[in-house]
Design an enzyme around this catalytic site. Sequence first.
Site, PDB file in Angstrom:
ATOM      1  N   GLU A  49      28.550  45.135  45.840  1.00  0.00           N
ATOM      2  CA  GLU A  49      28.683  43.997  44.921  1.00  0.00           C
ATOM      3  C   GLU A  49      27.377  43.743  44.169  1.00  0.00           C
ATOM      4  OE1 GLU A  49      31.286  42.634  43.908  1.00  0.00           O
ATOM      5  OE2 GLU A  49      32.689  43.448  45.370  1.00  0.00           O
ATOM      6  N   LEU A  92      18.565  51.876  38.070  1.00  0.00           N
ATOM      7  CA  LEU A  92      19.731  50.962  38.060  1.00  0.00           C
ATOM      8  C   LEU A  92      19.433  49.695  37.263  1.00  0.00           C
ATOM      9  CD1 LEU A  92      21.578  50.437  41.474  1.00  0.00           C
ATOM     10  CD2 LEU A  92      22.545  51.097  39.295  1.00  0.00           C
ATOM     11  N   CYS A 211      48.134  45.570  27.506  1.00  0.00           N
ATOM     12  CA  CYS A 211      49.195  44.633  27.899  1.00  0.00           C
ATOM     13  C   CYS A 211      50.522  45.350  28.174  1.00  0.00           C
ATOM     14  CB  CYS A 211      49.379  43.576  26.816  1.00  0.00           C
ATOM     15  SG  CYS A 211      47.854  42.696  26.468  1.00  0.00           S
TER      16      CYS A 211
HETATM   17  S1  SF4 Z   1      46.508  39.726  31.655  1.00  0.00           S
HETATM   18 FE1  SF4 Z   1      47.446  39.298  29.673  1.00  0.00          FE
HETATM   19  S2  SF4 Z   1      45.932  39.900  28.165  1.00  0.00           S
HETATM   20 FE2  SF4 Z   1      45.354  40.845  30.107  1.00  0.00          FE
HETATM   21  S3  SF4 Z   1      46.289  42.881  30.023  1.00  0.00           S
HETATM   22 FE3  SF4 Z   1      47.723  41.510  31.091  1.00  0.00          FE
HETATM   23  S4  SF4 Z   1      49.075  40.798  29.492  1.00  0.00           S
HETATM   24 FE4  SF4 Z   1      47.301  41.629  28.463  1.00  0.00          FE
END
Ligand code: SF4
Length: 366
Positions: A49, A92, A211
Amino acid sequence: MAMDCSLPNAMDTNWKRRFRQRLLNWYARHKRDLPWRRSKNPYRVWLSEVMLQQTQVETVKPYFKRFIKAFPTVKKLAAANEQEVLRLWEGLGYYRRARQLHAAAQQVVAEFGGRFPEDVAALQSLPGIGRYTAGAIASIAFDRRAPILEANTIRLFARLLAYRDDPMKAAGQRLLWHAAEQVLPRKGIAPFNQALMELGSLVCVPANPRCEECPVAALCQTNELGLQDAIPKSGRKVKFTDVSEAAVVVRKNGSVLLRQCAEGERWAGLWDFPRFAIESEGSLFVRGELIAKVQQQTGVVIQPGGLLKTIKHGVTRYRITLDCYEATFASGRVSSTKAEPVCWVPTPKLADLPLSTTGRKIAKLV
Ligand code: SF4
C-alpha cells in the site's frame, strides 16, 4: 457520530445488495494476480500500500519483490540501516515514504512486539499511516470492517453518486468516506475493498471509463446522466515554475565529492553531488558561482571544467533544468557535520549508496 452529509436515496439497501453482488462476481473473474495479494500478511499489505501511493502497479512489482527478499519481516526491516532501505527504494520517488516505513517498522517492534496492531486507530499512530492505509491493512489483513478511500475509489464513488463538486475538498471527502463505510458488507471485507480498488483501477479509469464492461453500470448515476467526462471534477491546475540548477562532479584521485541531503531538503537522507540553484548568466559568472557554492556546501575549492550534460526533469510543480559540470579538486578540506555529511566516494562505491534520481543519472555518466 452524526454525519453532516447524506447519501442519495438511490443508494438504499436494495442498491447496496445489488452493488456488492455484482462487484464481487466481477472481481472473482477479473482480479489480477499481484505479488502482494498472495498472502494476508499485514507487513506485505502495508508495504504494498505504501509503495502503490502515487505509483503504478507495474512499477511497484519489482520493487516489492526486491524489498521482501531483503527484508522478509517487519523485524528485519526495523533492524536495517536506513541507507540500505533508501538504496532499495531508489527510483520509486517520494523518499519520505521509505523513511517513514523504516520508522514505522521500528515502532511496530518497539511498541507492539513486532506484531501489527489490528485496529485502525492504533495503525494510524504509526509514522506515514493515514486513514486510508490503516483501513487497507485492517480490512485486507485482518478482515476488519474498515472503509478505504484512495485515488481509484474516490473516482469510483464520485461517479457512482454523480458527485459534481471537487471530491478532494472537505465536503466531498466526508460524503465519499461515508459512502465507503455504508457500502461495506457485514463480512468478507478484504475481497470487497480490494474489488472496489480493482474496479476503479481497471474499469472506472480516469479518462474514458469502460462503462460498457462495468458490472455496476446499471447502478451508476454518472453513467445514467452521461457525465463521465465531467465527473470527478478536477481541482485547480498545477502551475509549473521553471528552475535552473547546477550539479558539480568534483574529482580527486578516483573519488567524487558527495553530500547527504539534509532534513527538509527534496531528497532528505539520500546522497547527491553538490547541487544548487544557479542565478548567474554567462560562462565566466557561472564559473564563479560554481566555485563559491561548492565551497559553501562542502568546504572544498574547485577548478571548474566543462559542461558534462544537461538533464531536464520535473519534481512536484518545478520544471528543472540541471546543468551538470565537471570539476577537479583545487584545495581545502571537506566540512562535514552529522546533520550534513560530505565525503569523497570512490566511483565504484557509487553503486552502493542511495542517490537522488538525478544523482544516479550523473553517477552513470562518471
Ligand atoms: S462506475 Fe459508472 S462511470 Fe465508472 S465505469 Fe462503471 S458505469 Fe462507468
